[in-house]
Design a protein around this motif. Structure first.
Motif, short mmCIF file in Angstrom:
data_model
loop_
_atom_site.label_atom_id
_atom_site.label_comp_id
_atom_site.label_asym_id
_atom_site.label_seq_id
_atom_site.Cartn_x
_atom_site.Cartn_y
_atom_site.Cartn_z
N MET A 259 3.55 -10.52 -1.94
CA MET A 259 2.78 -9.29 -1.80
C MET A 259 3.31 -8.24 -2.77
O MET A 259 4.51 -8.23 -3.07
CB MET A 259 2.90 -8.73 -0.37
CG MET A 259 2.14 -9.47 0.68
SD MET A 259 2.28 -8.62 2.30
CE MET A 259 1.14 -9.60 3.29
N SER A 260 2.43 -7.37 -3.21
CA SER A 260 2.88 -6.26 -4.04
C SER A 260 3.74 -5.32 -3.19
O SER A 260 3.36 -4.97 -2.07
CB SER A 260 1.69 -5.50 -4.59
OG SER A 260 2.11 -4.27 -5.15
N PRO A 261 4.91 -4.90 -3.70
CA PRO A 261 5.73 -3.96 -2.96
C PRO A 261 5.02 -2.64 -2.64
O PRO A 261 5.48 -1.89 -1.78
CB PRO A 261 6.93 -3.73 -3.88
CG PRO A 261 7.02 -4.98 -4.69
CD PRO A 261 5.59 -5.39 -4.92
N SER A 262 3.91 -2.38 -3.31
CA SER A 262 3.18 -1.14 -3.06
C SER A 262 2.25 -1.24 -1.84
O SER A 262 1.66 -0.25 -1.44
CB SER A 262 2.34 -0.77 -4.29
OG SER A 262 1.32 -1.73 -4.51
N TRP A 263 2.13 -2.42 -1.27
CA TRP A 263 1.23 -2.60 -0.12
C TRP A 263 1.76 -1.86 1.10
O TRP A 263 2.94 -1.49 1.16
CB TRP A 263 1.09 -4.09 0.19
CG TRP A 263 0.09 -4.79 -0.68
CD1 TRP A 263 -0.34 -4.40 -1.91
CD2 TRP A 263 -0.58 -6.01 -0.38
NE1 TRP A 263 -1.24 -5.30 -2.40
CE2 TRP A 263 -1.42 -6.30 -1.49
CE3 TRP A 263 -0.56 -6.89 0.69
CZ2 TRP A 263 -2.24 -7.42 -1.54
CZ3 TRP A 263 -1.37 -8.01 0.65
CH2 TRP A 263 -2.21 -8.27 -0.45
N PRO A 264 0.89 -1.66 2.12
CA PRO A 264 1.33 -0.97 3.34
C PRO A 264 2.55 -1.65 3.96
O PRO A 264 2.66 -2.88 3.96
CB PRO A 264 0.11 -1.10 4.27
CG PRO A 264 -1.05 -1.24 3.35
CD PRO A 264 -0.54 -2.03 2.18
N LEU A 265 3.46 -0.85 4.45
CA LEU A 265 4.72 -1.36 4.97
C LEU A 265 4.53 -2.39 6.08
O LEU A 265 5.23 -3.40 6.14
CB LEU A 265 5.59 -0.20 5.47
CG LEU A 265 6.98 -0.58 5.97
CD1 LEU A 265 7.81 -1.22 4.87
CD2 LEU A 265 7.70 0.65 6.53
N GLU A 266 3.56 -2.17 6.98
CA GLU A 266 3.37 -3.10 8.10
C GLU A 266 2.91 -4.47 7.61
O GLU A 266 3.24 -5.49 8.21
CB GLU A 266 2.38 -2.52 9.12
CG GLU A 266 2.90 -1.29 9.84
CD GLU A 266 4.21 -1.51 10.59
OE1 GLU A 266 4.31 -2.52 11.32
OE2 GLU A 266 5.14 -0.69 10.43
N ALA A 267 2.16 -4.50 6.51
CA ALA A 267 1.78 -5.79 5.93
C ALA A 267 3.01 -6.49 5.36
O ALA A 267 3.19 -7.70 5.54
CB ALA A 267 0.72 -5.58 4.85
N LEU A 268 3.87 -5.74 4.67
CA LEU A 268 5.11 -6.31 4.13
C LEU A 268 6.00 -6.83 5.26
O LEU A 268 6.63 -7.88 5.13
CB LEU A 268 5.85 -5.26 3.31
CG LEU A 268 5.17 -4.78 2.03
CD1 LEU A 268 5.96 -3.61 1.42
CD2 LEU A 268 5.04 -5.90 1.01
N LYS A 269 6.03 -6.12 6.36
CA LYS A 269 6.85 -6.54 7.49
C LYS A 269 6.29 -7.83 8.12
O LYS A 269 7.05 -8.72 8.52
CB LYS A 269 6.92 -5.41 8.53
CG LYS A 269 7.78 -4.24 8.05
CD LYS A 269 7.54 -2.97 8.84
CE LYS A 269 8.04 -3.04 10.24
NZ LYS A 269 7.94 -1.70 10.91
N ALA A 270 4.96 -7.93 8.19
CA ALA A 270 4.34 -9.17 8.70
C ALA A 270 4.71 -10.34 7.79
O ALA A 270 5.04 -11.43 8.26
CB ALA A 270 2.83 -9.00 8.78
N GLN A 271 4.69 -10.12 6.48
CA GLN A 271 5.05 -11.17 5.54
C GLN A 271 6.52 -11.54 5.66
O GLN A 271 6.88 -12.71 5.53
CB GLN A 271 4.75 -10.71 4.12
CG GLN A 271 4.96 -11.78 3.06
CD GLN A 271 3.94 -12.91 3.14
OE1 GLN A 271 2.75 -12.68 3.03
NE2 GLN A 271 4.41 -14.12 3.35
#
Length: 556
Positions: A259-271
Motif C-alpha cells: 500500500m502507498s504510505p499516503s493511504w488512510p492509516l486504518e487501511a495501513l493498519k488492516a494491511q
C-alpha cells in the motif's frame, strides 16, 4: 577439551535455531528469517553494499537468533561466495540487460576467486580474530574461522599447482574447505578478506555496521533491507540467502510495498494485521532451507524496506503483535488490489472451503473508483488471435474459436465458469481461478464478454456490392413516397430483427471480435486493498475493515 565443549554447545545452538517459530508469540520483536534466494534461485555469490552505516560484522546466530560476532571489516561493498572457483562478471541470469555483476561458476572475466589457499603458521598462543587480522596485514592474508579454530590463510588460487608453488615460497601448506565453506571478498576483486567454514551445523551471518547499536541497512540486488543476512550452503550446494529482522520491521516492509504510505492509516493498519497473519500462517513451509518464510508469492511478497516511513511504522506500532485468527488458528489473510464490486469464496477460486473466506458484496470500492487505476478494464481478441493464443497453450484441439461465453456467476456476481467453443465442435470449459488466468488481459473474476463482427452483426447499405463510405450517400423512400437522403440513423428489418444501417465499416463478413470488459484487479479472495482504503475514508477502523472482508475472524 575446552574446544570440544564450545563446539558441542554451538552445535546445539544452531540446531535449535533451525526450529520454526511458534504460533501466537505476540511481540513484534520476534526475529524472522525471510528467504531471499534458495532452491532454484540459490546463488554462487551474493553482493552486499552498505546503506546506512559502514562496514560489516561476521558471525553466526544462536538458538534465539542472537548474533554472535567473530570478526569485522570496514569495507562497504562485499560479496559472499561459495568456496569453489567463481568469477566476477555480468549477472545475465538476474539482469538480462547486463547492468548488474556478481560472482558465478561461469568464467565471465579474468577476476577469479579460487578455492585453494595457503595456510600460514601462527605463534603458539591460541589465536583470536584480532591477532590473526594483525598477522594477515603483514602477510597479505586473511583470517579464517574453520570449525571453531582461527587460521591465517593467504591467496585464492584457481588450481592446486598454483597454490602449491605459493605454499613452497611462503612456507605454508595448501588448504581448502568442505562444500559448506564460504569466503567474503571485496566486491569486484579476487581478494578474500574473511573465510568461514562450519560444516552442516554453522552458517555465516553478516551484520551491517561496525557497531551493534548502528541502525544500519544493506542493499542486496538493488533492494534495501533492515537486519542481518545469513548464508547457508544447504546440502553443500549454492548459497541460500536469508534476511533476519524483527517481525515489526518485516511487517513495516511488507505494507510499504503493498500500500502507498499516503493511504488512510486504518487501511495501513488492516494491511499490517494481514501481513503478520500471513507470516504466521506460512511458518514451517521452508524449514528444510533454514528460514521461516520466503519473499515470493509462494508465501508473501517481500521487497525489503520498499517505501517504509513514519506512517507505515505508526500502523505497525498501533497494531503491535495483532493477528487474525479463526477457531484458534491463524487465518489465511489473502488480499488483492480491488474486487470490482464483490469478493469471492475461496472454494470458488482455489480448493479450500473456509468460512471466513466466503465472498461479500462490496459497496465501498465504487465510492472511490475514480482513484483506482485500472478499475474499469477491457481487452479484445479477434477470433483468429484468440485461436492462436489458445493453441499455443495447448487448447482448441485444432479448431478455430467461434464463441466465448460466460456460463455461470457466483452469488456475489463473479464469473464462475466460461466456455470456449471451436469450429470442430470441441469446447474448453474453465472453472475457478482459470476463468481469470487462462486468457491474458483478464484482470479479475468480474467481467462480461461481448461478441461483435461477422456477417450477422451488422447490416451494411451498399451500391453495386461496394460498402458506402458514409451514410450521407444513402437515399431512402419516406412514408410520403418521397426519395431523399437519410438524415440521422437509418434502420433495416432483417431476419434477426431491426438493425441499424452502417456504412464505411468494412466487409460485412469481417472477423468476429470478443471483448472482455470488467472491474477490479486480482483473485478476489479476502481483503480488497482499495476497498480497505474506501472503508477507512468512510470512518471504519482497521478491525471493522478486516471483519467485513473476513467474516467470523478474531483479532488478537
Amino acid at each position: 577439551m575446552k574446544r570440544r565443549l564450545i563446539m558441542a554447545l554451538l552445535a546445539v545452538w544452531m540446531m535449535l535455531a533451525m526450529l520454526p517459530a511458534v504460533y501466537g508469540e505476540g511481540s513484534d520483536e520476534i526475529k524472522v528469517l525471510v528467504g531471499l534466494a534458495y532452491k532454484g534461485t540459490a546463488l554462487d555469490g551474493a553482493n552486499l553494499a552498505n546503506g546506512e552505516g559502514e562496514g560489516y560484522r561476521f558471525g553466526y546466530l544462536d538458538q534465539e537468533r542472537n548474533f554472535h560476532s567473530l570478526g569485522y571489516t570496514d569495507e562497504k561493498n562485499i560479496s559472499v561466495v561459495k568456496t569453489q572457483n567463481v568469477w566476477y562478471g555480468v549477472d545475465t541470469t538476474y539482469d538480462p540487460d547486463g547492468v548488474l555483476k556478481s560472482y558465478s561458476d561461469a568464467i565471465t572475466s579474468s577476476i577469479g576467486v579460487g578455492c585453494y589457499h595457503v595456510r600460514l603458521p601462527l605463534g603458539e598462543e591460541e589465536p583470536t580474530f584480532e591477532t590473526v587480522l594483525e598477522a594477515a596485514k603483514e602477510s597479505g592474508g586473511f583470517p579464517a574461522w574453520i570449525n571453531g579454530v582461527w587460521q591465517l590463510r593467504q591467496g585464492a588460487y584457481l588450481t592446486r599447482d598454483e597454490a602449491q608453488t605459493a605454499a613452497e615460497n611462503l612456507g605454508g601448506e595448501v588448504v581448502g574447505t568442505s562444500s559448506y565453506g564460504v569466503s567474503v571478498v571485496k566486491t569486484g576483486t579476487a581478494e578474500v578478506i574473511f573465510q568461514f567454514e562450519g560444516g552442516e551445523t554453522f552458517s555465516l551471518a553478516v551484520a551491517p555496521g561496525r557497531e551493534e547499536t548502528d541502525k544500519a541497512t544493506t542493499y542486496f540486488r538493488k533492494l534495501k533491507y533492515y537486519g542481518i543476512f545469513q548464508f547457508q550452503r544447504v546440502g553443500g550446494g549454492d548459497l541460500v540467502v536469508s534476511n533476519l529482522l524483527t517481525l515489526g520491521e518485516y511487517t513495516d516492509s511488507v505494507i510499504s510495498h503493498e500500500m502507498s504510505p499516503s493511504w488512510p492509516l486504518e487501511a495501513l493498519k488492516a494491511q499490517a494485521v494481514c501481513a503478520r497473519s500471513y507470516y504466521e500462517d506460512n511458518l514451517g513451509r521452508h524449514d528444510s532451507y533454514g528460514f521461516d518464510i520466503c519473499s515470493t508469492t509462494h508465501c508473501q511478497v517481500y521487497f525489503g524496506m520498499a517505501d517504509a516511513n513514519d506512517r507505515t511504522a505508526q500502523a505497525v506500532r498501533e497494531t503491535e503483535g495483532l493477528r487474525a485468527w479463526y477457531q484458534g488458528k491463524p487465518a489465511k489473510t489473502f488480499y488483492f488490489s480491488s474486487d470490482g464490486g464483490g469478493t469471492e469464496a475461496c472454494k470458488n477460486v482455489w480448493t479450500q472451503d473456509l468460512p471466513y473466506l466466503c465472498g461479500v458484496i462490496d459497496p465501498y470500492e465504487a465510492l472511490i473508483e475514480e482513484k483506482i487505476s485500472g478499475y474499469h478494464w477491457s481487452v479484445s481478441y479477434t477470433a483468429s488471435e484468440l485461436t492462436e493464443y489458445l493453441h499455443r497453450k495447448g487448447y482448441g484441439a485444432g479448431g478455430d474459436v467461434v464463441d466465448f461465453t460466460v456460463d455461470s456467476l457466483t452469488p456475489t456476481g463473479n464469473v464462475k465458469s466460461i466456455t470456449i467453443t471451436y469450429s470442430n465442435g470441441k469446447k474448453d470449459i474453465f472453472y475457478k481461478d482459470d476463468v481469470r488466468t487462462k486468457i491474458s488481459g483478464i484482470r479479475s473474476l468480474r467481467y462480461t464478454v461481448t461478441k461483435t463482427g461477422g456477417e450477422a452483426d451488422r447490416v451494411y447499405y451498399s451500391d453495386g456490392g461496394n460498402v458506402l463510405p458514409a451514410m450521407n450517400q444513402v437515399y431512402a423512400v419516406n412514408g410520403q413516397g418521397t426519395v431523399g437522403k437519410v438524415a440521422g440513423k437509418a434502420y433495416a428489418i432483417t431476419a434477426g430483427g431491426t438493425q441499424e444501417l452502417q456504412a464505411g465499416a468494412g466487409d460485412p463478413s469481417g472477423e468476429v471480435t470478443f471483448t472482455i470488459s470488467g472491474t477490479g484487479w486480482g483473485h478476489n479472495v479476502g481483503m480488497s486493498q482499495w476497498g480497505a482504503h474506501a472503508m477507512a475514508l468512510q470512518g471504519f477502523t482497521f478491525d471493522e475493515i478486516l471483519k467485513f472482508y473476513y467474516p467470523g475472524i478474531e483479532i488478537y
